[in-house]
Design an enzyme around this catalytic site. Structure first.
Site, PDB file in Angstrom:
ATOM      1  N   ALA A 237      -1.688  -4.900   5.143  1.00 27.41           N
ATOM      2  CA  ALA A 237      -1.402  -3.799   4.218  1.00 27.41           C
ATOM      3  C   ALA A 237      -2.434  -2.709   4.418  1.00 27.41           C
ATOM      4  O   ALA A 237      -3.628  -2.994   4.581  1.00 27.41           O
ATOM      5  CB  ALA A 237      -1.419  -4.285   2.769  1.00 27.41           C
ATOM      6  N   CYS A 238      -1.971  -1.465   4.414  1.00 29.41           N
ATOM      7  CA  CYS A 238      -2.869  -0.320   4.486  1.00 29.41           C
ATOM      8  C   CYS A 238      -2.530   0.638   3.349  1.00 29.41           C
ATOM      9  O   CYS A 238      -1.480   0.509   2.725  1.00 29.41           O
ATOM     10  CB  CYS A 238      -2.769   0.383   5.843  1.00 29.41           C
ATOM     11  SG  CYS A 238      -1.203   1.244   6.132  1.00 29.41           S
ATOM     12  N   PRO A 239      -3.396   1.609   3.041  1.00 26.32           N
ATOM     13  CA  PRO A 239      -3.151   2.470   1.883  1.00 26.32           C
ATOM     14  C   PRO A 239      -1.829   3.232   1.936  1.00 26.32           C
ATOM     15  O   PRO A 239      -1.138   3.359   0.938  1.00 26.32           O
ATOM     16  CB  PRO A 239      -4.345   3.437   1.909  1.00 26.32           C
ATOM     17  CG  PRO A 239      -5.426   2.696   2.626  1.00 26.32           C
ATOM     18  CD  PRO A 239      -4.709   1.872   3.660  1.00 26.32           C
TER      19      PRO A 239
END
Length: 730
Positions: A237-239
């Site tokens: 997951a990334c922003p």
């Protein structure tokens, strides 16, 4: 053909400067010139803000700057093949191929899945080689469409860039590639699969179709028996959730396939996310978190040996993370996911809650508690207001009186109303339901503060501690302290290293039991009395406020409501008002006056920005902000302060002073003229719950006018504190 990229968005073999700011500036200007974004400055600023969080360079000479922006009107790809290459933060050197992904804030799932699919294709050597050898922008567009499965890849590419990929691509990574339909769902099959619920790309780097799992480390189309394989699971997951989330998933899957490891990945990105099957998690020997944000529902992985790091590490060092996970399986001292699913040991490097300091954890917990509390208060407050409207104040307030209450509500119904009539009866019913709902205010606040700290195992201890705070007359201050005690107790207990047979009992029995004893015991035996005395003193002080002191309090509350537009300061003021709402009465109307001041001041920022952008100075605002201004009229009228956030995001240092001044004016007028509100939310739409409605409206209009005029003046005469600079082009 895809509508994501067109030849005019492709730049080939040009010198765009010596650093990434120049390249991003060139690509952002191209997006605006193509009519796909309304404002260059906003788009460039959003792209650089994303870039400042994590470098977007990836191995293989590739960079994928990307952002979500209110300036973008349709999902867009812009591509540049640059000479010379530019450093983009990748460990293996500078990047010569740059894809700029510009997504609207509300991009649809189909486009997000296509953008994610492109990002996954960029870790394939055959695809990037084709991009480097393409001779024209048209051929680049054809290659991209082929990678997205929207058209056959051109023969000149000489590669498997099409929707199904090719076995050659799988051989390059050690995983057999199996074709998949462009619209198929990835069901999280074994051997290098990722479970994202989006489109399976089947590109040979670990992605595959739901009906045709790829083999782990084999070649050809023969499926390997995985019954003796090592089994791992991962979450990425990334922003932004557009590119790195999916690239990390495929990089980890490819590295696992090379080692003959059965890895399944859950991608928690912008495209639809499908959780891993519980049986898959149960059979996994260890878990990998490659994340820059909190992992959703960590408790599913409780007790598993854990390797965690930023999402970019999953792209740059996937093999290292796989090896570390395998080594952790037999290491009795390896970190594990806490039994509570929210322990602080899960993350490192600033990822998720594990990288937070105490202050960050505290702020996040308080904001979570207030956010979950608001629906109880909003629903309950409006029902109470309706009760007053239908039944009259005296009749509604008599519902809890034994003599009238038994007669009004007991043994009556719609078919058998009391002598006062059906309207009065409905008023009494609404008042009683609302009162019961308001009774959950403190327990809900405490329960969800604990939830923010310890995930689901913290909810029961938190609610119990909140109920004890109510019993001890400790008010919302007691609820906050009780929730923090419960959350930290549950978090601590969840980190215990317990035998495997006990892990299943931890989140549902042991943690709630012990945390309830600790938190509620401390509240009951030690802290409840002093907090109750403090709460009583605060209520007495507020009740005694008159004249200049009341106006001063209105100014302070108004400044707080206008300072961060739904952020922690705003929510502190709002929570203060809401928590005291239940203490209001005809003998003590100060809590109602505080609620009115807070609501009026919270309505001012969006209304002031709407006034400035649609009435006072339209030509000083971008089209996107003018559209936001139109929406802000309704948002402000409904008391949704967040309607001003798009303006603050683009011009923080001039918007916030304007909204604070306007909020202070509204708050001062309300408390100075005795405006009251029995409703905690709703703005002008709960007019029936407002006392002295005329002055309530005057306060809001005056505050909005001050905000609008001050902001327009600042835009004209004061330079922004942080100006977006045009990148130099060599």
């Amino acid at each position: 053909m895809s509508d994501l990229i067109t030849p005019d968005l492709v730049t080939l073999d040009e010198n765009l400067g010596t650093d990434k700011t120049a390249v991003i500036g060139h690509l952002a200007r191209g997006v605006v010139a193509a009519g796909r974004a309304t404002n260059y400055e906003d788009l460039y600023a959003d792209a650089m803000a994303r870039e400042s969080k994590t470098a977007t360079g990836v191995p293989g000479g590739i960079a994928i700057p990307h952002c979500r922006s209110a300036a973008v009107t349709q999902p867009t790809l812009a591509m540049a093949r640059i000479r010379p290459a530019v450093d983009w933060g990748a460990k293996d050197g500078p990047a010569d191929i740059v894809f700029f992904i510009a997504a609207p804030e509300g991009a649809d799932q189909e486009h997000l899945q296509l953008l994610a699919k492109l990002a996954r294709s960029l870790i394939r050597k055959d695809f990037t080689a084709s991009l480097r050898s393409a001779s024209s922008p048209v051929q680049i567009v054809e290659l991209v469409d082929g990678a997205l499965g929207l058209s056959p890849a051109p023969d000149s590419a000489g590669s498997a860039a099409g929707a199904g990929g090719a076995a050659a691509a799988g051989a390059a990574t050690g995983a057999t590639a199996v074709g998949s339909d462009a619209g198929s769902h990835d069901a999280g099959s074994r051997n290098g699969g990722s479970r994202d619920g989006g489109q399976a790309d089947g590109t040979g780097d670990g992605g595959h179709g739901a009906d045709a799992p790829a083999s782990a480390g084999g070649t050809g189309a023969t499926q390997t028996d995985t019954s003796r394989s090592r089994h791992l699971v991962a979450v990425t997951a990334c922003p932004t959730g557009i590119a790195h989330t999916y690239m990390a998933a495929d990089s980890l899957a490819a590295a696992a396939a090379e080692r003959g490891v059965d890895l399944q990945v859950e991608t928690q990105g912008s495209a639809k996310s499908t959780p891993l099957d519980p049986s898959v998690i149960r059979n996994a020997e260890a878990v990998i978190f490659a994340v820059d944000v909190d992992v959703r529902d960590k408790g599913r992985f409780a007790g598993k040996p854990l390797i965690s790091g930023p999402v970019k590490r999953g792209i740059d060092e996937p093999g290292v993370m796989i090896d570390e996970a395998l080594n952790a399986v037999n290491d009795p001292n390896a970190r594990r996911v806490s039994g509570g699913g929210g322990g602080g040991e899960e993350n490192e490097g600033g990822s998720g809650s594990g990288g937070e300091g105490f202050g960050g954890q505290l702020k996040r917990a308080l904001l979570t508690g207030v956010s979950y509390m608001i629906p109880f208060v909003a629903g309950g407050g409006l029902l109470i207001a309706l009760g007053f409207l239908l039944g009259g104040y005296e009749l509604a307030l008599s519902v809890d009186d034994v003599a009238n209450g038994d007669r009004m509500l007991d043994g009556t119904s719609l078919l058998n109303p009391p002598p006062e009539g059906i309207i009065a009866y409905l008023g009494a019913v609404f008042w009683k339901i609302g009162s019961l709902s308001m009774g959950f205010l403190v327990p809900a606040l405490a329960g969800y503060i604990a939830y923010a700290l310890a995930d689901r195992p913290g909810i029961a201890p938190g609610f119990t501690a909140g109920a004890v705070a109510v019993f001890m007359d400790a008010g919302f201050i007691g609820g906050i302290i009780g929730g923090l005690l419960a959350g930290y107790a549950a978090r601590w207990i969840g980190g215990w290293n317990v035998p495997s047979w006990m892990r299943g009992l931890m989140p549902v029995v042991i943690i709630p039991l012990l945390a309830s004893i600790i938190a509620s015991g401390l509240m009951m035996l030690v802290l409840g009395g002093p907090i109750a005395a403090l709460t009583l003193g605060l209520n007495d002080w507020l009740t005694g406020l008159t004249g200049v002191a009341a106006i001063g309090l209105g100014i302070i509350l108004g400044l707080m409501m206008g300072s961060d537009l739904g952020g922690p300061i705003n929510k502190v003021a709002y929570a203060f008002a809401v928590a005291g709402l239940g203490e209001g009465s005809f003998e003590n109307q100060v809590p109602w006056e505080i609620m009115a001041a807070v609501m009026a001041a919270g309505m001012v920022p969006p209304l002031g920005m709407a006034f400035a952008s649609t009435v006072l100075a339209k030509n000083q605002f971008s089209m996107a902000l003018r559209e936001n201004g139109k929406a802000a009229w309704l948002l402000g009228a409904a008391f949704i302060s967040e309607g001003a956030i798009p303006f603050a995001a683009s011009d923080f240092f001039r918007v916030i002073p304007s909204t604070m001044l306007g909020g202070a004016v509204a708050g001062a007028i309300c408390l100075g003229t005795g405006v009251t509100s029995q409703a905690p939310h709703g703005g002008i739409f709960v007019f029936f719950a407002i006392g002295n409605l005329l002055m309530f409206i005057v306060a809001i209009l005056a505050g909005a006018a001050v905000t609008g005029f001050v902001y327009v003046a600042l835009k004209r005469f004061v330079k922004p504190r942080k100006k977006v600079e045009e990148p130099a082009i060599a």
